[in-house]
Scaffold this motif. Structure first.
Motif, PDB file in Angstrom:
ATOM      1  N   LEU A 183      11.846  -4.605  -7.338  1.00 26.17           N
ATOM      2  CA  LEU A 183      13.309  -4.895  -7.044  1.00 26.17           C
ATOM      3  C   LEU A 183      13.966  -4.624  -8.049  1.00 26.17           C
ATOM      4  N   ASP A 184      13.609  -5.281  -9.239  1.00 29.91           N
ATOM      5  CA  ASP A 184      14.294  -4.871 -10.487  1.00 29.91           C
ATOM      6  C   ASP A 184      14.550  -3.299 -10.856  1.00 29.91           C
ATOM      7  N   ALA A 185      13.302  -2.502 -10.600  1.00 30.81           N
ATOM      8  CA  ALA A 185      13.516  -1.182 -10.817  1.00 30.81           C
ATOM      9  C   ALA A 185      14.396  -0.401  -9.667  1.00 30.81           C
ATOM     10  N   LEU A 186      14.855  -0.888  -8.636  1.00 29.50           N
ATOM     11  CA  LEU A 186      15.652  -0.411  -7.808  1.00 29.50           C
ATOM     12  C   LEU A 186      17.213  -0.811  -7.951  1.00 29.50           C
ATOM     13  N   GLY A 187      17.302  -1.969  -8.960  1.00 24.93           N
ATOM     14  CA  GLY A 187      18.794  -2.569  -9.160  1.00 24.93           C
ATOM     15  C   GLY A 187      18.878  -3.443  -8.023  1.00 24.93           C
ATOM     16  N   ALA A 188      17.949  -4.028  -7.384  1.00 24.55           N
ATOM     17  CA  ALA A 188      18.142  -4.932  -6.185  1.00 24.55           C
ATOM     18  C   ALA A 188      17.461  -6.292  -6.215  1.00 24.55           C
ATOM     19  N   GLY A 222       3.745 -11.758   9.206  1.00 26.10           N
ATOM     20  CA  GLY A 222       2.322 -12.124   8.674  1.00 26.10           C
ATOM     21  C   GLY A 222       1.363 -11.399   9.630  1.00 26.10           C
ATOM     22  N   ILE A 223       0.366 -10.654   8.783  1.00 25.73           N
ATOM     23  CA  ILE A 223      -0.579  -9.799   9.550  1.00 25.73           C
ATOM     24  C   ILE A 223      -1.775 -10.360   9.111  1.00 25.73           C
ATOM     25  N   GLY A 224      -2.964 -10.784   9.671  1.00 26.01           N
ATOM     26  CA  GLY A 224      -4.401 -11.197   9.291  1.00 26.01           C
ATOM     27  C   GLY A 224      -5.046  -9.992   9.392  1.00 26.01           C
ATOM     28  N   VAL A 225      -5.764  -9.829   8.106  1.00 22.46           N
ATOM     29  CA  VAL A 225      -6.728  -8.571   7.963  1.00 22.46           C
ATOM     30  C   VAL A 225      -7.959  -8.767   7.843  1.00 22.46           C
ATOM     31  N   ALA A 226      -9.146  -8.246   7.838  1.00 23.40           N
ATOM     32  CA  ALA A 226     -10.262  -8.190   7.528  1.00 23.40           C
ATOM     33  C   ALA A 226     -10.524  -8.012   6.096  1.00 23.40           C
ATOM     34  N   ALA A 227      -9.807  -7.067   5.542  1.00 28.97           N
ATOM     35  CA  ALA A 227     -10.203  -6.460   4.338  1.00 28.97           C
ATOM     36  C   ALA A 227      -8.929  -5.715   3.796  1.00 28.97           C
ATOM     37  N   LEU A 228      -8.447  -5.668   2.543  1.00 29.51           N
ATOM     38  CA  LEU A 228      -7.602  -4.917   2.047  1.00 29.51           C
ATOM     39  C   LEU A 228      -8.362  -3.703   1.314  1.00 29.51           C
ATOM     40  N   ALA A 229      -7.528  -2.894   0.518  1.00 29.88           N
ATOM     41  CA  ALA A 229      -8.178  -1.702  -0.130  1.00 29.88           C
ATOM     42  C   ALA A 229      -9.102  -2.170  -1.393  1.00 29.88           C
ATOM     43  N   GLY A 230      -9.224  -3.297  -1.994  1.00 29.79           N
ATOM     44  CA  GLY A 230     -10.148  -3.649  -2.865  1.00 29.79           C
ATOM     45  C   GLY A 230     -10.813  -4.652  -2.351  1.00 29.79           C
ATOM     46  N   ALA A 231     -12.004  -5.003  -2.579  1.00 33.36           N
ATOM     47  CA  ALA A 231     -12.898  -6.008  -2.025  1.00 33.36           C
ATOM     48  C   ALA A 231     -12.446  -7.385  -2.274  1.00 33.36           C
ATOM     49  N   ASP A 232     -11.679  -7.524  -3.821  1.00 30.20           N
ATOM     50  CA  ASP A 232     -11.377  -8.603  -4.296  1.00 30.20           C
ATOM     51  C   ASP A 232     -10.040  -9.192  -4.051  1.00 30.20           C
ATOM     52  N   LEU A 233      -9.468  -8.034  -3.111  1.00 33.14           N
ATOM     53  CA  LEU A 233      -7.889  -8.363  -2.762  1.00 33.14           C
ATOM     54  C   LEU A 233      -7.974  -9.209  -1.820  1.00 33.14           C
ATOM     55  N   LEU A 234      -6.723 -10.267  -1.772  1.00 32.26           N
ATOM     56  CA  LEU A 234      -6.610 -11.269  -0.560  1.00 32.26           C
ATOM     57  C   LEU A 234      -5.298 -10.986   0.263  1.00 32.26           C
ATOM     58  N   ILE A 235      -4.028 -10.569  -0.628  1.00 31.45           N
ATOM     59  CA  ILE A 235      -2.873 -10.445  -0.060  1.00 31.45           C
ATOM     60  C   ILE A 235      -2.204  -9.200  -0.459  1.00 31.45           C
ATOM     61  N   GLU A 236      -1.385  -8.474   0.443  1.00 34.05           N
ATOM     62  CA  GLU A 236      -0.648  -7.431   0.062  1.00 34.05           C
ATOM     63  C   GLU A 236       0.964  -7.724   0.645  1.00 34.05           C
ATOM     64  N   ILE A 237       1.853  -7.041  -0.006  1.00 40.17           N
ATOM     65  CA  ILE A 237       3.307  -7.635   0.424  1.00 40.17           C
ATOM     66  C   ILE A 237       4.118  -6.014   0.483  1.00 40.17           C
ATOM     67  N   GLU A 238       4.714  -5.640   1.561  1.00 38.28           N
ATOM     68  CA  GLU A 238       5.261  -4.446   1.696  1.00 38.28           C
ATOM     69  C   GLU A 238       6.789  -4.925   1.702  1.00 38.28           C
ATOM     70  N   MET A 239       7.648  -4.094   1.234  1.00 37.98           N
ATOM     71  CA  MET A 239       9.082  -4.285   1.492  1.00 37.98           C
ATOM     72  C   MET A 239       9.762  -3.281   1.824  1.00 37.98           C
ATOM     73  N   VAL A 240      10.865  -3.427   2.974  1.00 33.62           N
ATOM     74  CA  VAL A 240      11.628  -2.468   3.041  1.00 33.62           C
ATOM     75  C   VAL A 240      13.047  -2.988   2.657  1.00 33.62           C
ATOM     76  N   VAL A 241      13.660  -2.223   1.514  1.00 33.71           N
ATOM     77  CA  VAL A 241      14.773  -2.810   0.702  1.00 33.71           C
ATOM     78  C   VAL A 241      16.039  -1.835   0.988  1.00 33.71           C
ATOM     79  N   ARG A 242      17.243  -2.562   1.153  1.00 36.66           N
ATOM     80  CA  ARG A 242      18.795  -1.906   0.936  1.00 36.66           C
ATOM     81  C   ARG A 242      18.867  -1.678  -0.414  1.00 36.66           C
ATOM     82  N   VAL A 243      18.957  -0.296  -1.019  1.00 42.13           N
ATOM     83  CA  VAL A 243      19.202  -0.161  -2.483  1.00 42.13           C
ATOM     84  C   VAL A 243      20.561  -0.420  -2.579  1.00 42.13           C
ATOM     85  N   PRO A 244      21.305  -1.318  -3.659  1.00 44.45           N
ATOM     86  CA  PRO A 244      22.605  -1.586  -3.777  1.00 44.45           C
ATOM     87  C   PRO A 244      23.210  -0.437  -4.368  1.00 44.45           C
ATOM     88  N   GLY A 245      24.686  -0.540  -4.057  1.00 43.17           N
ATOM     89  CA  GLY A 245      25.445   0.804  -4.673  1.00 43.17           C
ATOM     90  C   GLY A 245      25.618   1.877  -3.643  1.00 43.17           C
TER      91      GLY A 245
END
Length: 135
Positions: free
Chosen positions: A67-72, A112-135
């Motif tokens: 968000l910071d990188a987007l100025g959001a 919220g989506i329950g999954v069996a696994a993510l891209a790495g065996a040790d990963l437990l959570i992943e968060i995607e965002m759709v953001v409206r860029v200000p300005g």
């Protein structure tokens, strides 16, 4: 709440306001950013923290950096998708308070989506965002 995003919880749908999200987010025309799923990967290749709570904190920190990188800010998030390995009530209780703290009262649409696994065996959570860029 961002003036360019309107949140709705229609009476014919479950009221999700108390849970911290909106059923519908309407975004006015403008630039949109689609932020890849953020996980508990740390800068410099540091080890992924153990446990869902610690990984949620790290993933949220990465979301904040995006968000910071987007100025959001959180008010500019239209949609979040939260993928959790083995999602159940206990997992929601571990991760959702951290996500809500990050949102600071803003109520984007969230899935919220329950999954069996993510891209790495040790990963437990992943968060995607759709953001409206200000300005």
């Amino acid at each position: 709440m961002s003036a360019t995003i309107t949140r709705h919880n229609p009476a014919a749908m479950p009221d999700s306001t108390a849970l911290g999200y909106a059923q519908i987010s309407v975004v006015e025309p403008g630039r949109m950013a689609f932020v890849s799923g953020q996980v508990a990967a740390l800068p410099g290749g540091a080890a992924v923290p153990e446990g869902l709570k610690a990984q949620t904190e790290a993933a949220v920190a990465n979301c904040a950096a995006a968000l910071d990188a987007l100025g959001a800010e959180p008010a500019d998030i239209a949609m979040m998708r939260i993928y959790v390995v083995g999602l159940d009530d206990a997992a929601m209780g571990e991760c959702f308070p951290t996500v809500l703290g990050f949102l600071n009262g803003v109520t984007p649409s969230i899935t919220g989506i329950g999954v069996a696994a993510l891209a790495g065996a040790d990963l437990l959570i992943e968060i995607e965002m759709v953001v409206r860029v200000p300005g």
